[in-house]
Design an enzyme around this catalytic site. Structure first.
Site, short mmCIF file in Angstrom:
data_model
loop_
_atom_site.label_atom_id
_atom_site.label_comp_id
_atom_site.label_asym_id
_atom_site.label_seq_id
_atom_site.Cartn_x
_atom_site.Cartn_y
_atom_site.Cartn_z
CD GLU A 1 0.38 -1.18 3.00
OE1 GLU A 1 1.36 -1.13 3.77
OE2 GLU A 1 -0.10 -2.26 2.59
CG ASP A 2 0.18 4.51 -2.63
OD1 ASP A 2 0.98 3.73 -3.18
OD2 ASP A 2 -0.73 5.11 -3.25
CB ILE A 3 4.04 6.33 2.29
CG1 ILE A 3 4.65 6.66 3.66
CG2 ILE A 3 3.68 7.60 1.53
CD1 ILE A 3 5.94 7.45 3.57
#
Length: 359
Positions: A153-155
Site C-alpha cells: 500500500e502507499d505510504i
C-alpha cells in the site's frame, strides 16, 4: 538482448553495480562472523593469493624453475608440516521462514525503509519491514530478514481489516525453532502490538517454508482487495448520484500508468475490474462521500476516483459529471487464501482476529 560480454550484452555480468547511499558508506555494521564480514576482513589477502595462484601455470616445468630460483619451498609429494596451522570455520545457518498478516494502523509509514536517493533523507516514520524484523530477528537471534508481501500500500494508506499476507525470510537464525510453539508465536504478536503503540502489528504468525516464500508473488496476482475511501466532489451529491455509484458491478476500466509512478513503471494501458462499489453520502456534508470498493489486484484506486487527467476511464469524476478527488484511503482486506503457511482457505481462529484499531 544479447547474451555476450560485449557492449550491449544482456548478461548478468553487464549489470551496473549500484553504490550505497553516501551517508551509509562506512557506517553499515557487518558482523565479523558472517560470510560478508569474513570477505570484508580477509578479501585483500584472498585476492592476492588468487592472483599468485593463477598468475603462472603450476606444472612440473614451472615447479622446477621455481626450485632453481629459490621460490619453491615445497617438495613433490609434500612432506609433513613443520609448523602449526590455524583453521577458522564460519557457519551460516539456513534461513527460517515466518509468515502472517500485518496491520498498518498509522499513515506515513512505508512498507520498506525509504531513503531519498538524492538527499539521503529518510522518508516516513519507520517502516513495516523494520517493525516486523525487530521482533522476529530478536526472537530468532538472526542477522536480519527480508520481507515478501502480497503487494503493498502507499505510504499514506493504512492496512486494516484482516491484514496483508507476508513472509519473512530470516537470515542466519541461531534459534531456528524460535516460533515452533503457539506460545512463542503469541509472544511475537504481543511484542509487535506493544511496540510504537501498535502502529504496525501482525496476526496469524506461523512457520512456513521457502516454497511458500517463492509462491507469494504469484499468488498475490490473483487476489482481490477491499478499500474504504473518503472522497470529495465539486458539486453536492444527490441520491441519484449515490445510487449510480452504488450500482457499479464488474465494471471494466482502462488504466494508463499513473503520472505519479511513471518514473518507475512502464507506460502502458492495463484493463482492471471494479468488482463492486457502495457509495454513502456523509451526513451534513453533501460534497463528501464514502466509497467501499472491491477491486481486481493492481487497480489504482486513487486514479479511479479523480481520473488522473483522463488516464483512467471511466472514473468517478466522469460518472458524477464533475471533478472528484480522494481525501483518505484504507485497505480493509486482501482477499487471498493464505493461512498457516499454505495458500488455502481462512480458518475460524484468524477470522476472530480480523478487528483493527482505528486512529
Amino acid at each position: 538482448r544479447g547474451g555476450g560480454k560485449g557492449v550491449g550484452g544482456g548478461g548478468a555480468h553487464n549489470k551496473r553495480r549500484r553504490a550505497p547511499p553516501p551517508h551509509l558508506v562506512g557506517s553499515v555494521f557487518v558482523p565479523a562472523e558472517s560470510p560478508a564480514g569474513a570477505w570484508q576482513n580477509h578479501g585483500e589477502r584472498y585476492n592476492h593469493a588468487e592472483r599468485v595462484a593463477t598468475g603462472e601455470l603450476t606444472d612440473i616445468t614451472t615447479l622446477a624453475r621455481w626450485r632453481s630460483d629459490g621460490r619453491a619451498r615445497v617438495t613433490t609429494p609434500p612432506g609433513s608440516a613443520g609448523f602449526d596451522a590455524t583453521v577458522r570455520m564460519l557457519t551460516w545457518r539456513r534461513p527460517a521462514y515466518v509468515g502472517g498478516r500485518y496491520l498498518k494502523r498509522a499513515r506515513g509509514t512505508p512498507q520498506a525503509p525509504w531513503i531519498d536517493s538524492e538527499t539521503g533523507v529518510t522518508i516516513g516514520e519507520g517502516s513495516v519491514q523494520t517493525s516486523l524484523d525487530a521482533v522476529v530477528s530478536r526472537a530468532f537471534r538472526a542477522d536480519g530478514s527480508k520481507l515478501n508481501a502480497a503487494g503493498r500500500e502507499d505510504i499514506d494508506v493504512r492496512m486494516l481489516g484482516g491484514g496483508r499476507p507476508f513472509i519473512l525470510e530470516v537470515h542466519n537464525p541461531r534459534r531456528p525453532n524460535a516460533a515452533a510453539t503457539a506460545e512463542a508465536r503469541a509472544a511475537m504478536e504481543a511484542a509487535m502490538e506493544a511496540a510504537d503503540g501498535g502502529a504496525v502489528a501482525a496476526v496469524d504468525i506461523h512457520v512456513t517454508d521457502a516454497a511458500a516464500y517463492r509462491a507469494m508473488h504469484e499468488a498475490s496476482e490473483e487476489k482481490e482487495k477491499e478499500y474504504t475511501a473518503l472522497c470529495w466532489a465539486e458539486k453536492p451529491l444527490t441520491l441519484e448520484d449515490e445510487l449510480r455509484l452504488s450500482g457499479i458491478k464488474d465494471l471494466q476500466i482502462q488504466q494508463s500508468t499513473p503520472v505519479r509512478v511513471l518514473h518507475r513503471r512502464t507506460s502502458m494501458t492495463r484493463p482492471r475490474t471494479i468488482v463492486s462499489c457502495r457509495c454513502e453520502r456523509v451526513p451534513n456534508a453533501t460534497r463528501f462521500f464514502t466509497l467501499r470498493l472491491k477491486t481486481q489486484a493492481g487497480t489504482y484506486v486513487k486514479e479511479f476516483v479523480h481520473g488522473d487527467f483522463g488516464r483512467t476511464r471511466p472514473n468517478v469524476g466522469e460518472m458524477l459529471g464533475c471533478a472528484a478527488d480522494i481525501m483518505q484511503l484504507d485497505v480493509t482486506d486482501v482477499v487471498m487464501d493464505f493461512a498457516n503457511g499454505e495458500f488455502k482457505g481462512l480458518d475460524g481462529e484468524r477470522e476472530a482476529k480480523r478487528g483493527a484499531k482505528v486512529e
